[in-house]
Motif scaffolding. Structure first.
Motif, PDB file in Angstrom:
ATOM      1  N   ARG A   1      -7.583  63.778 -23.318  1.00 44.01           N
ATOM      2  CA  ARG A   1      -7.201  65.107 -22.850  1.00 44.01           C
ATOM      3  C   ARG A   1      -5.920  65.615 -23.481  1.00 44.01           C
ATOM      4  O   ARG A   1      -5.798  66.805 -23.738  1.00 44.01           O
ATOM      5  CB  ARG A   1      -7.102  65.102 -21.328  1.00 44.01           C
ATOM      6  CG  ARG A   1      -8.494  65.046 -20.689  1.00 44.01           C
ATOM      7  CD  ARG A   1      -8.392  64.974 -19.207  1.00 44.01           C
ATOM      8  NE  ARG A   1      -7.471  63.903 -18.847  1.00 44.01           N
ATOM      9  CZ  ARG A   1      -6.807  63.865 -17.711  1.00 44.01           C
ATOM     10  NH1 ARG A   1      -6.948  64.814 -16.835  1.00 44.01           N
ATOM     11  NH2 ARG A   1      -6.003  62.862 -17.448  1.00 44.01           N
TER      12      ARG A   1
ATOM     13  N   LYS B   1     -11.754  73.205 -23.816  1.00 47.19           N
ATOM     14  CA  LYS B   1     -12.782  72.467 -24.553  1.00 47.19           C
ATOM     15  C   LYS B   1     -13.541  73.396 -25.481  1.00 47.19           C
ATOM     16  O   LYS B   1     -13.788  73.076 -26.644  1.00 47.19           O
ATOM     17  CB  LYS B   1     -13.778  71.837 -23.573  1.00 47.19           C
ATOM     18  CG  LYS B   1     -13.284  70.548 -22.990  1.00 47.19           C
ATOM     19  CD  LYS B   1     -14.403  69.902 -22.205  1.00 47.19           C
ATOM     20  CE  LYS B   1     -13.882  68.709 -21.440  1.00 47.19           C
ATOM     21  NZ  LYS B   1     -14.869  68.162 -20.528  1.00 47.19           N
TER      22      LYS B   1
ATOM     23  N   HIS C   1      -1.157  68.228 -10.271  1.00 48.50           N
ATOM     24  CA  HIS C   1      -1.506  67.625  -8.994  1.00 48.50           C
ATOM     25  C   HIS C   1      -1.004  66.192  -8.880  1.00 48.50           C
ATOM     26  O   HIS C   1      -1.124  65.571  -7.847  1.00 48.50           O
ATOM     27  CB  HIS C   1      -3.018  67.663  -8.814  1.00 48.50           C
ATOM     28  CG  HIS C   1      -3.731  67.046  -9.971  1.00 48.50           C
ATOM     29  ND1 HIS C   1      -3.986  67.727 -11.131  1.00 48.50           N
ATOM     30  CD2 HIS C   1      -4.188  65.800 -10.159  1.00 48.50           C
ATOM     31  CE1 HIS C   1      -4.598  66.922 -11.988  1.00 48.50           C
ATOM     32  NE2 HIS C   1      -4.734  65.757 -11.421  1.00 48.50           N
ATOM     33  N   ARG C   2      -0.480  65.648  -9.974  1.00 50.11           N
ATOM     34  CA  ARG C   2      -0.031  64.247  -9.968  1.00 50.11           C
ATOM     35  C   ARG C   2       1.352  64.119  -9.328  1.00 50.11           C
ATOM     36  O   ARG C   2       2.206  64.969  -9.525  1.00 50.11           O
ATOM     37  CB  ARG C   2       0.065  63.720 -11.400  1.00 50.11           C
ATOM     38  CG  ARG C   2      -1.213  63.831 -12.172  1.00 50.11           C
ATOM     39  CD  ARG C   2      -1.959  62.544 -12.144  1.00 50.11           C
ATOM     40  NE  ARG C   2      -3.173  62.674 -12.948  1.00 50.11           N
ATOM     41  CZ  ARG C   2      -4.230  61.901 -12.781  1.00 50.11           C
ATOM     42  NH1 ARG C   2      -4.223  60.965 -11.873  1.00 50.11           N
ATOM     43  NH2 ARG C   2      -5.286  62.065 -13.536  1.00 50.11           N
TER      44      ARG C   2
ATOM     45  N   VAL D   1     -10.627  66.978  -9.405  1.00 46.79           N
ATOM     46  CA  VAL D   1      -9.620  68.041  -9.364  1.00 46.79           C
ATOM     47  C   VAL D   1     -10.250  69.305  -9.909  1.00 46.79           C
ATOM     48  O   VAL D   1     -10.818  69.295 -10.996  1.00 46.79           O
ATOM     49  CB  VAL D   1      -8.394  67.668 -10.217  1.00 46.79           C
ATOM     50  CG1 VAL D   1      -7.381  68.789 -10.202  1.00 46.79           C
ATOM     51  CG2 VAL D   1      -7.776  66.387  -9.717  1.00 46.79           C
TER      52      VAL D   1
ATOM     53  N   LEU E   1     -16.881  65.210 -15.671  1.00 45.93           N
ATOM     54  CA  LEU E   1     -16.311  63.872 -15.652  1.00 45.93           C
ATOM     55  C   LEU E   1     -15.296  63.786 -14.520  1.00 45.93           C
ATOM     56  O   LEU E   1     -14.559  64.732 -14.277  1.00 45.93           O
ATOM     57  CB  LEU E   1     -15.599  63.588 -16.981  1.00 45.93           C
ATOM     58  CG  LEU E   1     -16.505  63.509 -18.198  1.00 45.93           C
ATOM     59  CD1 LEU E   1     -15.683  63.356 -19.455  1.00 45.93           C
ATOM     60  CD2 LEU E   1     -17.464  62.352 -18.067  1.00 45.93           C
TER      61      LEU E   1
ATOM     62  N   GLU F   1     -11.911  62.886 -12.517  1.00 47.20           N
ATOM     63  CA  GLU F   1     -10.514  62.765 -12.924  1.00 47.20           C
ATOM     64  C   GLU F   1     -10.122  61.276 -12.955  1.00 47.20           C
ATOM     65  O   GLU F   1      -9.479  60.833 -13.894  1.00 47.20           O
ATOM     66  CB  GLU F   1      -9.656  63.542 -11.923  1.00 47.20           C
ATOM     67  CG  GLU F   1      -8.191  63.590 -12.233  1.00 47.20           C
ATOM     68  CD  GLU F   1      -7.842  64.683 -13.222  1.00 47.20           C
ATOM     69  OE1 GLU F   1      -8.734  65.474 -13.569  1.00 47.20           O
ATOM     70  OE2 GLU F   1      -6.679  64.725 -13.644  1.00 47.20           O
ATOM     71  N   ASP F   2     -10.538  60.559 -11.935  1.00 46.58           N
ATOM     72  CA  ASP F   2     -10.332  59.111 -11.895  1.00 46.58           C
ATOM     73  C   ASP F   2     -11.591  58.473 -11.324  1.00 46.58           C
ATOM     74  O   ASP F   2     -12.385  59.144 -10.679  1.00 46.58           O
ATOM     75  CB  ASP F   2      -9.161  58.748 -10.974  1.00 46.58           C
ATOM     76  CG  ASP F   2      -7.833  59.051 -11.629  1.00 46.58           C
ATOM     77  OD1 ASP F   2      -7.636  58.611 -12.773  1.00 46.58           O
ATOM     78  OD2 ASP F   2      -7.017  59.740 -11.003  1.00 46.58           O
TER      79      ASP F   2
END
Lengths: 254, 221, 66, 208
Positions: free
Chosen positions: A91, A161, A238-239, D13, D55, D57-58
């Protein structure tokens, strides 16, 4: 096979590591870029001798040529990032596409504007449909297409993408476009004056050109670092690490 | 092959139901062509000189516009999403779309080329070259337009955006197709240009369907 | 030094307009891009802070409701 | 019993909002996964993840013990996915839509008239679907369940705008599929009426 070959790159693909890495490099890169660019340009503007044919107008070369070269360099690196991002689903590479595109577009615009400003005293008009200028114009459109496409989706991850795919399609097409335009140019006999008729360029002119070239390359790298950091924040917001980081910075500021 | 035939049949059924999808671009093409003499004067010599560029610009605009809605309905009603999940039929679907798009927009342009020749005062020889360039070039136009439609399928803004990203890719085609017609008009050999057009066609045929499939996947993913 | 005086330097052998136009727009555009990227970076941080605050409010509200 | 579909610590997410985190489950042959939750809680997103469209996110998804990413083609072959949108083109007739999906899944419909008739669409087979009601369109789309041989069904709100009688018929069909060792993942606002032998329920909460 491919997976294991690039395993050593894994830590750099981790957004948090890359964010801090870019942050650490940014001041050095930026200082170095500004220093080399100024050195090359001041040398070229004030110290190298005037051209025996073009007089002092040739001094535009010190930005026109580096920006033209790096406008294409930026496109290639953007396309490489897009390829890596799509094929291996990395990413940060996809985010790099968005980071580089505006820089490349600005470089292309600079190459076009300086080309026009150089053309006026040399050819008597601001714009001629010279093969190089036309290719550069198309390159600008390709950049604008990538930027517009990436922003056209309500879901940012999707836009990035699709824009990466367009960047790859563009890079496949660029050589075709370039040679088509060149062929078209010889057909129509428009502007046949080449700017670099001289086979060898005097060292006193070459050195500042090379230094300016290096300067714009470093600036490309520095700006990419700066913009990639923003992209990482957007897509990782969001992390927890981003939340903490943003809070910390806020406290430091106030 | 059975699947592919069924997919082509479906596209044809859709074209049969939505006649505006392929009739409007054709009318648009003729309309644009007839605007030029009104804008720059009807002298036959002048028209003949600009005819190659004119025909090709009108053709690429009309093909581009016709492709805009190509995937919109299938996307909105969830067909694409389910095809992507299904994986298998997606490539056949893409090639069927491209074929039918060419059948519905490229072929009509070829068919009205005698009319163009009359409108722009082209002679017999020029018309023949026009016909050949249209036959070789319109599939490439279709391929690139379908790619543009696939890339912008899920985008909030369609139309202009699709033109913005695809028009630069048309440049080589425009140069060589109108180049061939110009060469023919001045009695120069033009087989070289036609060979380049064939090369473009083969190149696009090999790569564009894959890119379209990828673009569709990304647009639902 | 290729010029004999400052005035000479600014005149650029009669090509002042073109040379300074080129260098001016170049540095203008580059500075603009740098400023824009810098500002964008700050705006994103602000947005993230605003979002964190929003989530905080929702959480407080939910606790009060309980 | 063999585990067909498993999710390990999935998180998703969307638009920088965490929809769910650390979601795990295992589905063996004959089981139903029933996903509940408010609007916007991420039900459809979960289905799209499970269908391999997006896909995670985790985390990862396993099909018969192997990650999806390693066997996308195999997985797709065993999957029947009907999403939030029905996949029915309104300009085509019920028969044409059916023929399209039959061709895509490379299966033949023995008697399309009989199939459509049994779903209460007798006499509506050859008129364009935009003239049918929402419930009738839904039935056309669900007709695929009667001629498909896929193992895993992922269905987004299959009962929307269906009447009681058809819901019962559909649930009967679900039970048959499960008895044959199939697996169903579905979301619904309604409560499931039939008695399922092995039902797992997940409730997704709307998160900020």
């Amino acid at each position: 096979m491919w997976g294991s070959m690039f395993r050593w790159l894994d830590p750099y693909a981790k957004p948090e590591t890359l964010y801090h890495l870019c942050g650490r490099w940014l001041p050095y890169l930026m200082t170095l870029a500004i220093a080399t660019l100024l050195l090359g340009n001041i040398w070229g503007l004030a110290f190298s001798p005037p051209d025996y044919q073009q007089g002092d107008s040739y001094r535009i070369i010190y930005i026109h040529v580096p920006s033209a070269i790096w406008s294409m360099g930026a496109y290639s690196s953007m396309a490489i990032a897009a390829f890596i991002g799509l094929v291996w689903q990395i990413r940060v590479a996809q985010w790099a596409v968005l980071a580089i595109a505006p820089i490349g577009a600005v470089y292309t615009a600079i190459a076009l504007i300086t080309g026009a400003a150089w053309g006026k005293p040399m050819w008597g008009t601001w714009w001629v449909w010279d093969a190089r200028l036309t290719s550069e114009l198309v390159l600008l459109f390709l950049y604008l297409g990538v930027i517009a496409l990436s922003g056209a989706f309500s879901e940012a991850a999707r836009g990035i993408k699709v824009a990466s795919l367009l960047a790859i399609v563009g890079v496949v097409n660029l050589p075709i476009i370039h040679y088509s335009v060149e062929w078209w140019n010889t057909l129509h006999q428009g502007a046949t004056i080449t700017k670099f008729a001289k086979p060898s360029i005097d060292p006193s002119m070459l050195w500042p050109l090379l230094i300016s070239l290096l300067g714009l390359a470093l600036l490309l790298a520095a700006l990419t670092c700066l913009r990639l950091r923003s992209q990482i924040l957007i897509f990782e917001q969001h992390r927890p690490w981003v939340r903490q980081l943003v809070e910390q910075q806020h406290e430091e500021q106030s | 092959m059975v699947m592919w035939r069924a997919l082509v049949q479906r596209e044809l059924q859709l074209l049969g139901r939505q006649k505006a999808d392929w009739l409007n671009p054709l009318v648009f093409f003729l309309l644009v062509l007839s605007l030029f003499p009104l804008g720059i004067g009807p002298e036959p010599g002048m028209l003949k000189q600009i005819a190659p560029g004119l025909v090709w610009i009108a053709a690429l605009l009309s093909v581009l516009l016709s492709a805009e809605r190509l995937f919109k309905d299938d996307y909105r009603y969830g067909v694409i999403e389910q095809l992507v999940a299904r994986r298998q039929g997606l490539f056949s679907y893409v090639t069927a779309k491209i074929c039918c798009h060419w059948l519905s927009t490229g072929v009509p342009l070829v068919l009205v080329s005698p009319l163009i020749a009359v409108l722009l005062g082209l002679d017999w020889q020029s018309w023949q070259v026009l016909l050949v360039t249209l036959l070789l070039g319109t599939p490439v136009l279709s391929l690139l337009s379908v790619l543009g439609a696939a890339l912008t399928m899920a985008a909030d803004k369609g139309g202009i955006l699709q033109a913005l990203i695809i028009l630069p890719l048309y440049i080589p085609l425009l140069i060589f197709a109108s180049g061939a017609m110009e060469a023919a008009a001045t009695a120069l050999p033009y087989t070289g240009q036609l060979a380049v057009l064939v090369a473009f066609l083969l190149f696009a045929l090999a790569l564009v369907p894959l890119a379209v499939r990828q673009a569709l996947r990304m647009n639902v993913g | 030094m290729a010029f004999t005086s400052w005035a000479d330097f600014w005149a650029m052998g009669g090509y002042a307009l073109f040379v300074w136009l080129s260098f001016g727009t170049t540095y203008g555009l580059l500075l603009g891009l740098w400023w824009y990227s810098k500002r964008q970076h700050q705006q994103i941080q602000q947005q993230i802070r605003a979002k964190a605050a929003r989530e905080q409010r929702v959480r407080q509200h939910q606790e009060r409701e309980k | 019993m063999s585990i067909i579909l498993a999710a390990e610590a999935l998180s998703c997410v969307r638009q920088d909002r965490v929809l769910f985190e650390n979601l795990s489950f295992q589905l063996s042959a004959g089981q139903v996964l029933y996903i509940q939750g408010k609007n916007g809680a991420g039900k459809s997103s979960l289905l799209r993840l499970l269908a391999g469209l997006t896909l995670p996110e985790d985390g990862r998804i396993l099909f018969r013990g192997k990650p999806l990413s390693e066997q996308a083609e195999v997985f797709a072959e065993h999957l029947l996915f009907i999403g939030h949108h029905s996949g029915i083109h309104p300009q085509l007739t019920a028969l044409q839509n059916l023929a399209f999906w039959a061709a895509i899944s490379e299966q033949a419909v023995a008697d399309p008239y009989q199939l459509l008739g049994s779903l209460g669409l007798a006499g509506l087979e050859d008129i364009p679907c935009f003239m049918l009601s929402a419930g009738q369109q839904r039935r056309v789309s669900l007709a695929r369940l009667w001629f498909s041989s896929q193992l895993l069904w992922i269905l987004d709100e299959p009962f929307t705008s269906l009447d009681q009688q058809l819901i019962a018929k559909l649930e009967q069909h679900f039970l048959q599929h499960l008895a044959k060792g199939g697996v169903i993942v579905l979301t619904s606002h309604q409560h499931l009426a039939a008695e399922y032998p092995a039902l797992q329920a997940i409730e997704l909460e709307y998160r900020w």
